[in-house]
Scaffold this active site. Sequence first.
Site, PDB file in Angstrom:
ATOM      1  N   ARG A  63      12.652  14.362 -52.062  1.00  0.00           N
ATOM      2  CA  ARG A  63      12.700  15.327 -50.938  1.00  0.00           C
ATOM      3  C   ARG A  63      13.940  16.197 -51.028  1.00  0.00           C
ATOM      4  O   ARG A  63      13.876  17.403 -50.785  1.00  0.00           O
ATOM      5  CB  ARG A  63      12.653  14.595 -49.590  1.00  0.00           C
ATOM      6  CG  ARG A  63      11.294  13.963 -49.298  1.00  0.00           C
ATOM      7  CD  ARG A  63      11.287  13.193 -48.003  1.00  0.00           C
ATOM      8  NE  ARG A  63      12.326  12.163 -48.042  1.00  0.00           N
ATOM      9  CZ  ARG A  63      13.022  11.741 -47.003  1.00  0.00           C
ATOM     10  NH1 ARG A  63      12.832  12.244 -45.797  1.00  0.00           N
ATOM     11  NH2 ARG A  63      13.925  10.799 -47.140  1.00  0.00           N
ATOM     12  N   ASN A  87       8.294  12.142 -46.131  1.00  0.00           N
ATOM     13  CA  ASN A  87       7.648  10.944 -46.646  1.00  0.00           C
ATOM     14  C   ASN A  87       6.457  10.606 -45.750  1.00  0.00           C
ATOM     15  O   ASN A  87       6.558  10.680 -44.523  1.00  0.00           O
ATOM     16  CB  ASN A  87       8.612   9.761 -46.647  1.00  0.00           C
ATOM     17  CG  ASN A  87       9.610   9.819 -47.782  1.00  0.00           C
ATOM     18  OD1 ASN A  87       9.391  10.470 -48.789  1.00  0.00           O
ATOM     19  ND2 ASN A  87      10.715   9.130 -47.608  1.00  0.00           N
TER      20      ASN A  87
END
Length: 94
Positions: free
Chosen positions: A23, A41
């Site tokens: 990320r 997520n």
Amino acid sequence: MHTEKAVRLTAWVHGRVQGVGFRWWTRCRARELGLVGSASNLPDGRVEVIAEGDQKSCEALLDLLRGGDTPGQVRQVVDRWSEPTGAAKSFEER
């Protein structure tokens, strides 16, 4: 002057992409491309990437997500294109 139409890319990244800096890496690439949105997520182990901006930049991000230089191990990227909402003001990790 021709300005490219804004688009919204939603990409679901499958593979070993949680807990490996994916990320953060995605946020850095998106910001370099001038995109706004998020990388989150999901409970099933995927990362959901939402990016808004010009189509060329969104396509470049999608190519990077599918490329071999990502953290972790990407098995598959499923993408969907739609109209931008304009809600995001920056690109963030969630």
